[in-house]
Design an enzyme around this catalytic site. Structure first.
Site, mmCIF file in Angstrom:
data_model
loop_
_atom_site.group_PDB
_atom_site.id
_atom_site.type_symbol
_atom_site.label_atom_id
_atom_site.label_comp_id
_atom_site.label_asym_id
_atom_site.label_seq_id
_atom_site.Cartn_x
_atom_site.Cartn_y
_atom_site.Cartn_z
ATOM 1 N N ASP A 283 34.192 -46.753 8.928
ATOM 2 C CA ASP A 283 33.002 -46.463 9.886
ATOM 3 C C ASP A 283 32.122 -46.984 9.314
ATOM 4 O OD1 ASP A 283 30.461 -45.982 10.923
ATOM 5 O OD2 ASP A 283 30.597 -43.546 9.688
ATOM 6 N N LYS B 70 25.907 -55.098 14.601
ATOM 7 C CA LYS B 70 26.766 -54.414 15.558
ATOM 8 C C LYS B 70 26.797 -53.789 17.408
ATOM 9 C CE LYS B 70 29.262 -49.794 15.212
ATOM 10 N NZ LYS B 70 29.259 -48.688 14.777
ATOM 11 N N GLU C 114 34.534 -43.559 17.354
ATOM 12 C CA GLU C 114 33.476 -42.655 16.857
ATOM 13 C C GLU C 114 33.537 -40.981 16.333
ATOM 14 O OE1 GLU C 114 30.416 -44.673 16.809
ATOM 15 O OE2 GLU C 114 31.067 -46.244 15.686
ATOM 16 N N ASP D 254 26.469 -37.137 17.977
ATOM 17 C CA ASP D 254 25.541 -38.025 16.836
ATOM 18 C C ASP D 254 24.217 -38.577 16.888
ATOM 19 O OD1 ASP D 254 25.839 -40.452 15.398
ATOM 20 O OD2 ASP D 254 27.964 -40.970 16.267
#
Ligand code: AMP
Length: 612
Positions: free
Chosen positions: A13, A75, A175, A197
């Protein structure tokens, strides 16, 4: 050393804030920790003046003292150009610059610059080291997760980062898909799953549809700047107000107190997830330490607007997916901020069901990636993974033929499109039968599914233009869409070609196609000849029926006799006789068309020849 003989493939992850790795061992999936038992590695890289590069927790500690040379949230920059990052760049304490030779951004560190991929590679390298230490063997392959909304460039940048880190990214997995896998939701054949999330800095909600055990992301929504950090900030503001007596302009809070307040605010927030009250004594240089108290009810009121924003995104994603809250079968919570009781409660209320919270929300995605990695490593022998299309995919054509749109060994994701038409006048519904196999006739292939394109306006045969598209996504889900171009009518189906198919079956189906190649070819030729003969019969009959056509009685009798003969031969299986009759009849009608009737019949005949 590990006594496992098969390939070691880990799941990673690669997060905005933290990264971690997991693997499936004998006792199931588990995260890979350092010697202290810590799994999370902060996704932060710090470049010291002397040239030393620090990654992880030590780097995060430097983000206060060395902000311009400490890169966090990289990211957000992966696979992006300056134009994509409006507003984003200003929020970062380090400098983002345009690259000279590509549209993608770079990060300026002193007088040098470095790509986001290289930064991510440093983080992946650290994750890899931790995994290798935990496993006692080298790790060269991984499954890496990315947000569902990542585009091709962002996914490619992630693959590149892995490569720089000496890792082969066997698969880039969404994800939310990984989270759903971690909860084993793939075992239900059909259903709708919502993955909520809420992390430190971002919120993502994804709606997944399960078809035959495989997930497809049908809608995503979110806010790239909403998360636990905002909750910390609301608490910090109250504390600052106390310190400064209400004047919380920047600069009024002593610099040394800033970091302490930030950490204390986060600690209080976390405490309120299990306790009803939290209390803080903080030394701000005065005579008395500062006393601050917060109870859960007030904290909830403070964060309510942010939580409501996440619910608004959920409703938008549901609407995009064409679903009502009641259509959702499972809700999965991911991200550290979903530990907050209010977040859980509001999710449960919105979807009218208890969300899955059994697994650690910080680890769910890595655990799911490990499950996918295990399949790729060959740990689950029953599952066939679609990296390439194992058998051709296509649709049934008139007479039972198999029109292959996607050929065997095409790499996924892939797409193919072909035009088809009707073979009967005024057909308003067209059946699309989807098959998989290497043979020439659908009778020898696997039936994957069927659907009907209805609402096609009545038209003569051959006139509708039906565009059939096959799309296989990275998760192996095949979507077949048929669209009639004149009317715009559209219908589609989702299937999973690999479902229930084993490696042995694929091998034997390919072998059969070779063994039967000769006879398949003959069968196919016969079907095509029959179609051709039927088209000739159909076209000629239509023309004969037109009163304005100047045929002599003799010509009519002759053509009718030929038609009867062709019809008889179509019913049999004498290929040679049928071929000869078709050729002769074709020549005769062509000559008639040229000499006697002219353009009208030509148009009719050519229409008949292009039918599917
Ligand atoms: P993630 O980005 O998924 O690692 O989530 C990190 C966020 O979760 C941070 O804002 C943390 O403060 C928050 N977090 C972690 N544990 C808790 C907790 N027990 N209660 C509330 N928030 C938490």
């Amino acid at each position: 050393m590990s006594n496992e003989t098969r390939d070691v493939v880990i799941g990673i992850d690669l997060g905005t804030t933290n990264s971690l790795a997991a693997i499936v061992g004998k006792d199931g999936p588990r995260v890979l920790t350092d010697s202290q038992g810590a799994a999370l590695i902060p996704s932060v890289v710090s470049f010291l003046d002397g040239g030393e590069v620090i990654v992880g927790a030590e780097a995060r500690a430097l983000s206060i003292s060395n902000p311009e040379r400490t890169v966090h949230s990289v990211k957000r920059l992966m696979g992006r150009g300056m134009a994509d990052l409006a507003g984003e760049v200003d929020r970062l304490p380090y400098t983002v610059v345009e690259s000279d030779n590509s549209k993608l951004v770079r990060i300026a560190i002193g007088d040098k610059s470095i790509t986001p991929q290289e930064i991510s590679a440093l983080i992946l390298g650290r994750v890899r080291e931790q995994a290798e230490a935990a496993l006692g063997c080298t790790v060269e392959k991984a499954v890496i997760t990315v947000p569902a909304y990542f585009d091709d460039a962002q996914r490619q940048a992630t693959r590149d980062a892995a490569k720089i880190a000496g890792l082969t990214a066997l698969r880039i997995v969404n994800e939310p898909t990984a989270a759903a896998l971690a909860y084993g939701l793939d075992t239900s054949r059909e259903g709708n799953v919502v993955v909520y999330d809420l992390g430190g800095g971002t919120f993502d909600v994804s709606v997944l549809k399960i078809t035959q055990g495989v997930f497809k992301v049908v809608a995503t929504a979110g806010d790239t700047h909403l998360g636990g950090d905002d909750f910390d900030r609301t608490i910090m503001e109250e504390i600052f107000a106390l310190i400064t007596g209400g004047d919380n302009r920047p600069g009024k809070v002593p610099a040394e107190a800033l970091q302490q307040v930030r950490l204390s605010a986060e600690a209080m927030k976390k405490e309120l997830s299990s306790a009803e009250n939290a209390m803080l004594e903080i030394d701000v240089g005065g005579e008395q330490p500062l006393h601050y108290e917060l109870d859960r009810a007030r904290f909830e009121a403070m964060i309510a607007p942010s939580v409501e924003l996440t619910l608004k995104c959920c409703r938008a994603a549901l609407a995009d997916a064409g679903l009502q809250a009641g259509d959702v079968d499972e809700v999965v919570l991911v991200g550290g901020s979903t530990r907050i009781p209010m977040v859980r409660r509001r999710c449960a209320e919105l979807f009218d069901r208890e969300p899955h919270t059994e697994l650690d929300p910080d680890r769910v995605v890595a655990l799911g990636a490990a499950i996918q990695a295990d399949v790729l490593a060959g740990g689950n022998k029953d599952l066939l993974l679609l990296d390439v299309i194992p058998l051709a995919l296509g649709i049934e054509t008139v007479g039972g033929g198999f029109a292959k749109l996607v050929t065997r060994n095409s790499t996924v994701p892939c797409r193919a499109t072909e035009m088809f038409s009707t073979s009967v006048d005024n057909q308003t519904g067209i059946d699309v039968n989807v098959f998989q196999g290497e043979r020439e006739m659908v009778a020898d292939c696997r039936h994957l599914g069927s659907f009907k394109l209805s609402g096609v306006p009545p038209m003569p045969a051959g006139l509708p233009r039906v565009e059939v598209t096959f799309l296989v996504d990275a998760d192996g889900v095949l979507t077949v869409t048929a669209r009639e171009q004149r009317s715009g009518q559209e219908a589609s189906i989702d299937v999973v070609p690999s479902h229930g198919l084993t490696r042995d079956e694929v091998r034997s189906m390919v072998k059969e196609s070779i063994v039967h190649a000769h006879e398949d070819f003959a069968n196919r030729e016969l079907v095509e000849l029959r179609n051709k003969a039927n088209n000739l019969v159909y076209g000629t009959t239509r023309v004969l029926d037109m009163p304005e056509m100047p045929f002599t009685d003799e010509q009519r009798t002759d053509l009718n006799a030929d038609i009867q003969n062709l019809k008889k031969l179509v019913g049999g299986d004498d290929i040679e006789a049928l071929k000869a009759a078709c050729d002769a009849f074709g020549e005769k009608t062509q000559a008639l068309a040229d000499n006697v009737i002219g353009e009208a019949i030509k148009a009719e005949l050519s229409k008949g020849m292009t039918q599917a």
